[in-house]
Design a protein around this motif. Structure first.
Motif: not given
Length: 252
Positions: A11, A66, A99
């Motif tokens: 992250k 990501q 997210e």
């Protein structure tokens, strides 16, 4: 036999120096592990990908991104394309993380486009799916996850699935300290695999690796990974500590 995978999603954590140190620590910890039919993946931030690929060279660690923009290029300030990722050695990307869905409003339609772009560029996708607490409480969790799979993935041809890894994230168990029980994880993983089998065929479904992501720790990893349809984990916070991440890898 399905490939076992332990992937660490870092992250927006660790700078370049810390990233280099963490990769080195993980390399040292796993270099003598018998990782037969098991992949170890880490996903640093965009700014650290190039150095991470170099630092992980000639090791048992793969590096993933990501996220990725759906366009090949253009006036999209702050975004990163498939070609940019490939140019620094990236072969795998995480798409659809909870997210990205909740904080950046990425919906099934957009994610479908991102998947198409990734596959068109020969990139492997770790695609995240999962339900929120309100859906879990109203017993709509299977419908919600089934809808995410259908809307983003079921337009693909069977041949495309060789580059798809799924990660089930019970959103209610991410960063909350809550964890789906091994039985809850197995129920959902079985449901996902069965949905793929109904759409395509049992052989294809049997070969898709489905990871569990939701507060996996050294203390619960072995029990979760022991479930028949759980093929590894997408690890968040625990992947930022080499000792914890290594312990989870050993549990596979």
């Amino acid at each position: 036999m399905r490939t076992k995978i332990v992937a660490g999603n870092w992250k927006m954590n660790v700078n370049e120096v810390e990233s280099t140190e963490l990769i080195q620590e993980i390399k040292n910890s796993i270099q003598n592990l018998p990782l037969e039919n098991t992949r170890v993946i880490v996903a640093p931030s965009f700014i650290n990908l190039a150095s991470a690929v170099k630092n992980a060279d000639n090791s048992k660690i793969e590096v993933a991104a990501q996220n990725m923009h759906e366009a090949t290029s253009g006036a999209f300030t702050g975004e990163v394309s498939a070609d940019m990722l490939k140019s620094v050695g990236i072969k795998t990307i995480i798409l659809g993380h909870s997210e990205r869905r909740s904080l950046f409003n990425e919906d099934d339609e957009l994610l479908s486009k991102k998947i198409d772009t990734a596959l068109a560029n020969d990139l492997e996708v770790i695609f995240c799916i999962g339900e929120h607490l309100e859906e879990r409480k109203t017993d709509n969790y299977l419908l919600e996850v089934g809808s995410q799979i259908k809307n983003s993935l079921f337009h693909l041809e069977a041949k495309d699935w060789k580059n798809i890894i799924l990660a089930y994230e019970p959103v209610w168990a991410i960063g909350t300290g809550e964890t789906a029980s091994p039985e809850q994880a197995q129920e959902m993983h079985y449901f996902i695999r069965n949905a793929i089998a109904k759409k395509y065929n049992k052989e294809l479904a049997a070969n898709v690796s489905i990871l569990y992501g939701g507060s996996v720790k050294p203390s619960n990893a072995e029990e979760i990974f022991s479930q028949a349809d759980v093929d590894g984990g997408l690890i968040g916070g625990a992947s930022l500590k080499a000792n914890d991440f290594t312990a989870i890898i050993k549990a596979i």
